[in-house]
Design an enzyme around this catalytic site. Structure first.
Site, PDB file in Angstrom:
ATOM      1  N   LYS A  13      -8.933  49.843  32.156  1.00  0.00           N
ATOM      2  CA  LYS A  13      -8.388  51.723  33.078  1.00  0.00           C
ATOM      3  C   LYS A  13      -8.773  51.300  34.395  1.00  0.00           C
ATOM      4  O   LYS A  13      -7.652  51.309  35.701  1.00  0.00           O
ATOM      5  CB  LYS A  13      -9.063  52.393  32.750  1.00  0.00           C
ATOM      6  CG  LYS A  13      -8.492  53.436  33.497  1.00  0.00           C
ATOM      7  CD  LYS A  13      -9.379  54.664  32.723  1.00  0.00           C
ATOM      8  CE  LYS A  13     -11.162  54.538  32.252  1.00  0.00           C
ATOM      9  NZ  LYS A  13     -11.589  54.961  32.946  1.00  0.00           N
ATOM     10  N   ARG A  88     -12.903  63.478  32.355  1.00  0.00           N
ATOM     11  CA  ARG A  88     -13.027  63.360  31.157  1.00  0.00           C
ATOM     12  C   ARG A  88     -13.572  64.598  30.112  1.00  0.00           C
ATOM     13  O   ARG A  88     -13.848  64.326  29.088  1.00  0.00           O
ATOM     14  CB  ARG A  88     -14.899  62.893  31.578  1.00  0.00           C
ATOM     15  CG  ARG A  88     -14.341  61.296  32.163  1.00  0.00           C
ATOM     16  CD  ARG A  88     -15.668  60.790  32.103  1.00  0.00           C
ATOM     17  NE  ARG A  88     -15.403  58.983  33.107  1.00  0.00           N
ATOM     18  CZ  ARG A  88     -15.427  58.199  32.944  1.00  0.00           C
ATOM     19  NH1 ARG A  88     -16.334  57.610  32.072  1.00  0.00           N
ATOM     20  NH2 ARG A  88     -15.573  57.837  33.822  1.00  0.00           N
ATOM     21  N   ARG A 127     -17.939  42.043  29.152  1.00  0.00           N
ATOM     22  CA  ARG A 127     -18.463  42.168  30.872  1.00  0.00           C
ATOM     23  C   ARG A 127     -19.753  42.444  30.745  1.00  0.00           C
ATOM     24  O   ARG A 127     -20.454  41.994  31.287  1.00  0.00           O
ATOM     25  CB  ARG A 127     -17.839  43.282  30.981  1.00  0.00           C
ATOM     26  CG  ARG A 127     -18.267  43.302  32.758  1.00  0.00           C
ATOM     27  CD  ARG A 127     -16.927  45.132  32.697  1.00  0.00           C
ATOM     28  NE  ARG A 127     -17.591  46.076  32.155  1.00  0.00           N
ATOM     29  CZ  ARG A 127     -17.500  47.325  32.681  1.00  0.00           C
ATOM     30  NH1 ARG A 127     -16.329  47.964  32.910  1.00  0.00           N
ATOM     31  NH2 ARG A 127     -18.023  48.520  32.369  1.00  0.00           N
ATOM     32  N   ARG A 133     -23.871  44.617  34.224  1.00  0.00           N
ATOM     33  CA  ARG A 133     -24.134  46.307  34.575  1.00  0.00           C
ATOM     34  C   ARG A 133     -25.051  47.025  34.008  1.00  0.00           C
ATOM     35  O   ARG A 133     -24.857  46.485  32.346  1.00  0.00           O
ATOM     36  CB  ARG A 133     -22.541  46.756  34.911  1.00  0.00           C
ATOM     37  CG  ARG A 133     -22.793  47.706  36.006  1.00  0.00           C
ATOM     38  CD  ARG A 133     -21.185  48.348  35.585  1.00  0.00           C
ATOM     39  NE  ARG A 133     -20.751  50.030  35.339  1.00  0.00           N
ATOM     40  CZ  ARG A 133     -20.032  50.264  35.065  1.00  0.00           C
ATOM     41  NH1 ARG A 133     -18.847  49.941  35.271  1.00  0.00           N
ATOM     42  NH2 ARG A 133     -19.949  51.624  34.202  1.00  0.00           N
ATOM     43  N   ARG A 144     -21.147  55.705  26.016  1.00  0.00           N
ATOM     44  CA  ARG A 144     -19.789  55.870  26.148  1.00  0.00           C
ATOM     45  C   ARG A 144     -19.396  55.804  25.356  1.00  0.00           C
ATOM     46  O   ARG A 144     -17.936  57.001  25.701  1.00  0.00           O
ATOM     47  CB  ARG A 144     -20.469  55.385  27.076  1.00  0.00           C
ATOM     48  CG  ARG A 144     -21.508  55.386  28.847  1.00  0.00           C
ATOM     49  CD  ARG A 144     -21.195  54.437  29.183  1.00  0.00           C
ATOM     50  NE  ARG A 144     -20.506  53.188  30.004  1.00  0.00           N
ATOM     51  CZ  ARG A 144     -20.346  51.777  30.173  1.00  0.00           C
ATOM     52  NH1 ARG A 144     -21.171  51.518  29.620  1.00  0.00           N
ATOM     53  NH2 ARG A 144     -19.186  51.318  30.175  1.00  0.00           N
TER      54      ARG A 144
HETATM   55  P1  ADP Z   1     -17.170  54.161  32.201  1.00  0.00           P
HETATM   56  O1  ADP Z   1     -15.969  54.739  31.905  1.00  0.00           O
HETATM   57  O2  ADP Z   1     -17.161  52.402  31.569  1.00  0.00           O
HETATM   58  O3  ADP Z   1     -18.287  54.365  30.887  1.00  0.00           O
HETATM   59  P2  ADP Z   1     -17.634  54.575  34.507  1.00  0.00           P
HETATM   60  O4  ADP Z   1     -18.383  53.955  35.978  1.00  0.00           O
HETATM   61  O5  ADP Z   1     -16.044  55.461  35.093  1.00  0.00           O
HETATM   62  O6  ADP Z   1     -18.164  53.459  33.796  1.00  0.00           O
HETATM   63  O7  ADP Z   1     -18.867  56.203  34.708  1.00  0.00           O
HETATM   64  C1  ADP Z   1     -20.556  55.393  34.679  1.00  0.00           C
HETATM   65  C2  ADP Z   1     -21.308  56.778  34.514  1.00  0.00           C
HETATM   66  O8  ADP Z   1     -20.666  57.861  35.605  1.00  0.00           O
HETATM   67  C3  ADP Z   1     -20.385  57.022  33.275  1.00  0.00           C
HETATM   68  O9  ADP Z   1     -21.839  56.595  32.269  1.00  0.00           O
HETATM   69  C4  ADP Z   1     -21.401  58.836  34.139  1.00  0.00           C
HETATM   70  O10 ADP Z   1     -22.553  58.639  33.421  1.00  0.00           O
HETATM   71  C5  ADP Z   1     -20.620  58.943  35.165  1.00  0.00           C
HETATM   72  N1  ADP Z   1     -19.996  59.212  34.967  1.00  0.00           N
HETATM   73  C6  ADP Z   1     -18.011  58.987  35.654  1.00  0.00           C
HETATM   74  N2  ADP Z   1     -17.371  59.759  35.728  1.00  0.00           N
HETATM   75  C7  ADP Z   1     -17.605  61.389  35.530  1.00  0.00           C
HETATM   76  C8  ADP Z   1     -17.149  61.824  34.943  1.00  0.00           C
HETATM   77  N3  ADP Z   1     -16.015  62.872  34.899  1.00  0.00           N
HETATM   78  N4  ADP Z   1     -17.999  63.422  34.484  1.00  0.00           N
HETATM   79  C9  ADP Z   1     -19.356  62.894  34.174  1.00  0.00           C
HETATM   80  N5  ADP Z   1     -20.022  62.161  34.532  1.00  0.00           N
HETATM   81  C10 ADP Z   1     -18.432  61.304  35.067  1.00  0.00           C
END
Ligand code: ADP
Length: 192
Positions: A13, A88, A127, A133, A144
């Site tokens: 994505k 989300r 990854r 990371r 997640r």
């Molecule tokens: P991934 O989708 O691989 O989990 P991201 O880099 O998109 O990784 O997000 C990392 C973290 O940021 C998430 O695990 C969460 O803690 C927080 N986060 C990101 N987007 C949101 C969202 N829309 N609502 C709540 N928390 C979020």
């Protein structure tokens, strides 16, 4: 043109979202990046966000919506944006609908990148080995992915009902997936 991507972690994505933004001159709005930047700046906000990111749980909706609102406000003058990682939850989807109405904008298309749980897990573990990371540990990855399937996957129905959802088979090469996305985007620009 305003675009949204849905898809589990490891679906590709982020890669596709950045490519769409680059190709069409749109602002890339990645929530993960926004959150990590806030943590890196430290301060009270960063300290507050860090435990959620480290454990792979969702940051509370109120805080997330405020961060996105600021960012979309900033992008007010751009020709559009590509949203990656927001919304989300159903509450975030409702907040986004309201925010877009306020900004007098609409979502043109929502892509759902579809990959099986096995493939997304496999890609994330790879990854993790390559990039290290901090939230790519097996336990946090599992949290997640479970959160995605429980809270986020149901949003596809919300956008299907709005008539803007396009499903994309994600278990192909980056270029193959992007070619299909481009075809759909060209139809949108023809319709507009
Ligand atoms: P991934 O989708 O691989 O989990 P991201 O880099 O998109 O990784 O997000 C990392 C973290 O940021 C998430 O695990 C969460 O803690 C927080 N986060 C990101 N987007 C949101 C969202 N829309 N609502 C709540 N928390 C979020």
């Amino acid at each position: 043109m305003n675009v949204l991507l849905l898809g589990p972690q490891g679906s590709g994505k982020g890669t596709q979202a950045k490519r769409i933004a680059g190709e069409y001159g749109l602002a890339y709005v990645g929530t993960g990046d926004i959150m990590r930047a806030a943590v890196a700046r430290d301060g009270d906000l960063g300290g507050h966000l860090r435990p959620y990111l480290d454990s792979g749980t969702l940051v509370p909706d109120e805080l997330t919506v405020a961060l996105i609102r600021d960012r979309l406000d900033d992008e007010d003058s751009t020709p559009g944006f590509v949203l990656d990682g927001f919304p989300r939850t159903m509450a975030q989807a409702d907040a986004l609908d309201a925010l877009l109405r306020e900004l007098d904008r609409t979502l043109d298309i929502v892509f759902e990148l579809q990959v099986s749980k096995e493939v997304s897990l496999e890609r994330l573990l790879k990854r993790a080995r390559e990039e290290g990371r901090s939230d790519d540990t097996p336990d946090v990855i599992e949290t997640r992915l479970a959160t995605y399937h429980r809270e986020t996957a149901p949003l596809a129905e919300h956008y299907r009902a709005q008539g803007i959802l396009v499903g994309i088979h994600g278990e192909r090469t980056i270029n193959e997936v992007f070619a299909e996305i481009q075809q759909a985007l060209e139809q949108v620009s023809v319709r507009r």
